[in-house]
Design an enzyme around this catalytic site. Structure first.
Site, PDB file in Angstrom:
ATOM      1  N   GLY A 126      12.039   7.180 -50.480  1.00 47.27           N
ATOM      2  CA  GLY A 126      12.397   6.855 -49.215  1.00 47.27           C
ATOM      3  C   GLY A 126      12.504   7.811 -48.250  1.00 47.27           C
ATOM      4  O   GLY A 126      13.114   7.792 -47.308  1.00 47.27           O
TER       5      GLY A 126
ATOM      6  N   GLU B 193      11.537  10.175 -56.739  1.00 43.51           N
ATOM      7  CA  GLU B 193      10.377   9.338 -56.977  1.00 43.51           C
ATOM      8  C   GLU B 193       9.788   9.097 -55.484  1.00 43.51           C
ATOM      9  O   GLU B 193       9.332   8.004 -55.433  1.00 43.51           O
ATOM     10  CB  GLU B 193      10.342   8.173 -57.833  1.00 43.51           C
ATOM     11  CG  GLU B 193      11.671   7.380 -57.711  1.00 43.51           C
ATOM     12  CD  GLU B 193      11.684   6.006 -58.277  1.00 43.51           C
ATOM     13  OE1 GLU B 193      10.975   6.148 -59.465  1.00 43.51           O
ATOM     14  OE2 GLU B 193      12.294   5.157 -57.715  1.00 43.51           O
TER      15      GLU B 193
ATOM     16  N   ARG C 202       5.555   8.129 -50.098  1.00 43.23           N
ATOM     17  CA  ARG C 202       5.175   8.430 -48.550  1.00 43.23           C
ATOM     18  C   ARG C 202       5.214  10.064 -48.386  1.00 43.23           C
ATOM     19  O   ARG C 202       3.971  10.495 -47.880  1.00 43.23           O
ATOM     20  CB  ARG C 202       5.982   7.772 -47.603  1.00 43.23           C
ATOM     21  CG  ARG C 202       5.473   7.867 -46.006  1.00 43.23           C
ATOM     22  CD  ARG C 202       6.574   7.383 -45.313  1.00 43.23           C
ATOM     23  NE  ARG C 202       6.962   5.888 -45.619  1.00 43.23           N
ATOM     24  CZ  ARG C 202       6.123   4.924 -45.171  1.00 43.23           C
ATOM     25  NH1 ARG C 202       5.317   4.823 -44.500  1.00 43.23           N
ATOM     26  NH2 ARG C 202       6.772   3.679 -45.573  1.00 43.23           N
TER      27      ARG C 202
ATOM     28  N   CYS D 111     -12.028 -10.058 -36.096  1.00 36.78           N
ATOM     29  CA  CYS D 111     -11.594 -11.202 -34.787  1.00 36.78           C
ATOM     30  C   CYS D 111     -10.257 -11.411 -34.735  1.00 36.78           C
ATOM     31  O   CYS D 111      -9.963 -12.731 -34.973  1.00 36.78           O
ATOM     32  CB  CYS D 111     -12.565 -12.252 -34.985  1.00 36.78           C
ATOM     33  SG  CYS D 111     -14.220 -11.653 -35.392  1.00 36.78           S
TER      34      CYS D 111
HETATM   35  C1  PLP Z   1       7.875   2.313 -53.044  1.00 39.14           C
HETATM   36  C2  PLP Z   1       8.940   2.826 -53.965  1.00 39.14           C
HETATM   37  C3  PLP Z   1       8.962   4.116 -53.998  1.00 39.14           C
HETATM   38  C4  PLP Z   1       8.345   5.181 -52.902  1.00 39.14           C
HETATM   39  O1  PLP Z   1       8.999   5.129 -51.932  1.00 39.14           O
HETATM   40  P1  PLP Z   1       8.546   5.923 -50.526  1.00 39.14           P
HETATM   41  O2  PLP Z   1       9.172   5.196 -49.520  1.00 39.14           O
HETATM   42  O3  PLP Z   1       7.172   5.769 -50.412  1.00 39.14           O
HETATM   43  O4  PLP Z   1       9.177   7.333 -50.889  1.00 39.14           O
HETATM   44  C5  PLP Z   1       9.735   4.669 -54.970  1.00 39.14           C
HETATM   45  N1  PLP Z   1      10.532   3.992 -55.919  1.00 39.14           N
HETATM   46  C6  PLP Z   1      10.585   2.396 -55.928  1.00 39.14           C
HETATM   47  C7  PLP Z   1      11.181   1.789 -56.836  1.00 39.14           C
HETATM   48  C8  PLP Z   1       9.724   1.947 -54.982  1.00 39.14           C
HETATM   49  O5  PLP Z   1       9.501   0.774 -54.854  1.00 39.14           O
END
Ligand code: PLP
Length: 403
Positions: free
Chosen positions: A233, A270, A273, A348
């Protein structure tokens, strides 16, 4: 980096007369970026890459020697990581895990399964006992709080299909401690409450809150907590907003006092992005330019079927223009000088729009647009075969060379 991308575009122009359409992933850049991230992380923190942001095998390979492991959210993603490494630590999350996915997690040596519901936990307990396979779990919790930071995408702190409502922790612990459970071991908690947070201070506060909640549950249920996974996140700015200051965030983490009893806990992150977004480029040639009722439109060879992020988020995706001098036709080349242009794709549908009213110095048919920040949630979230246009080509920059 811009120079490298521009050189590649000129090389591609020489090689073929077909309109250019390509993704370029800078593996060197990703490695450098992750090394920088790791260099300021606290000792007890672990960095996993959530591959759904970009599951390209070359990216997984590039990250393999650097990260603690990978986060996957489906059987397909698990097999993708295992295709690159049989042994690298893997976290398996995601709602709605099927029995075959739980079985695959048991047979493919997943480090921690993120349990998303009581039913899932019951199934896992049953399958693990039948298969006589030990496994470790983190309970994914959806917190009952309105103190989480507010971002564009929220998975927690509100009614949601993700994780266990905080209310059911006691029931989950009873299942884990029950006589029926012979092979599933509790290791800690998982939180992933939001996406694209740009504020390091509130992110650090959120992690601190996770630790406090875990400490509360530890004493309430007498738990042995080894791991707290604070999710991903971490945000990326697609406009002039300042990006996430990772150094500031990690310096706050280093200062964070871990609650008593959790001093030695492993703190996992984890993100997806923030690892890859800045190191992917989507290149697409302008195939037409037309004025329409007072506005200019540039149509590219490509569009949201390759890069759906701008349509999905309703934002203007940043790009720059690579001028290409050659013009093979005997008639004039459409051009915009010092004006506004809306960049659209070859589909389109009016949804196929990547940037509205961009200011350009000069844009001609045949020039190539480079959409920056296209490394995460761009190709992988797109509807590739809608309308049946050819897919883009993929190039990788590694060791300073293109491949
Ligand atoms: C998508 C997701 C992430 C990665 O999220 P980012 O916003 O890309 O950092 C991490 N953990 C879980 C459980 C996710 O669904």
């Amino acid at each position: 980096m811009k120079e490298k991308v521009v050189n590649l575009i000129h090389e591609l122009r020489e090689r073929s007369s077909e309109p250019i359409c390509a993704y370029i992933y800078d593996l060197d850049g990703i490695r450098q970026h992750v090394s920088n991230m790791l260099s300021v992380m606290p000792a007890q923190a672990g960095l996993f890459y959530a591959i759904k942001a970009n599951p390209d095998a070359r990216i997984i390979e590039a990250l393999l020697p650097l990260v603690t492991g990978f986060e996957v959210a489906s059987a397909g993603e698990l097999l993708k990581v295992r295709g690159v490494s049989e042994t690298v630590p893997v976290l398996f999350g995601g709602p709605g895990k099927k029995d075959y996915e739980l079985e695959l997690a048991l047979s493919h040596n997943v480090s921690y399964i993120h349990v998303e519901s009581l039913l899932e936990l019951r199934k896992l307990i049953l399958l693990a006992r039948e298969r006589k396979k030990d496994t470790h779990v983190l309970l994914r919790i959806n917190l009952r709080t309105d103190t989480l930071p507010q971002t564009k995408i929220q998975m927690g702190g509100r009614p949601s299909p993700f994780g266990l409502d905080e209310l059911f922790i006691g029931e989950a612990i009873s299942l884990l401690e029950g006589a029926d459970n012979t092979h599933v071991h509790f290791s800690g908690f998982h939180f992933h409450s939001l996406s694209n947070n740009l504020q390091p201070d509130v992110h650090a506060d959120m992690v601190h809150y996770y630790l406090q909640k875990a400490a509360e549950w530890k004493s309430k249920y007498d738990l042995d907590i080894k791991v707290i996974n604070a999710g991903g996140g971490i945000g990326v700015s697609y406009d002039d907003t300042p990006g996430f200051d990772w150094q500031r965030f990690t310096s706050l983490l280093v200062q964070t006092e871990f609650p008593s009893g959790l001093e030695d806990v492993q703190l996992y992150f984890e993100p997806g992005r923030v690892i890859v977004a800045d190191h992917g480029y989507y290149a697409a040639e302008v195939v037409d330019i037309k004025p329409s009722q007072g506005q200019n439109f540039a149509v590219i060879r490509g569009g949201t079927h390759h890069n759906r992020l701008p349509a999905s988020w309703g934002h203007n995706h940043p790009f720059y223009v690579v001028p290409v001098e050659s013009w093979p036709y005997p008639f004039p080349r459409p051009e915009i000088r010092q004006g506004k242009v809306t960049v659209v794709g070859e589909l389109c549908t009016p949804k196929d729009r990547l940037h509205t009213d961009a200011e350009v110095e000069s844009l001609r048919v045949g020039d190539v647009l480079i959409f920056e920040k296209s490394g995460a949630y761009c190709w992988t979230i797109s509807h590739h075969d809608f309308l049946g246009h050819p897919h883009p080509e993929f190039y990788y920059i590694t060791g300073g060379e293109y491949q």
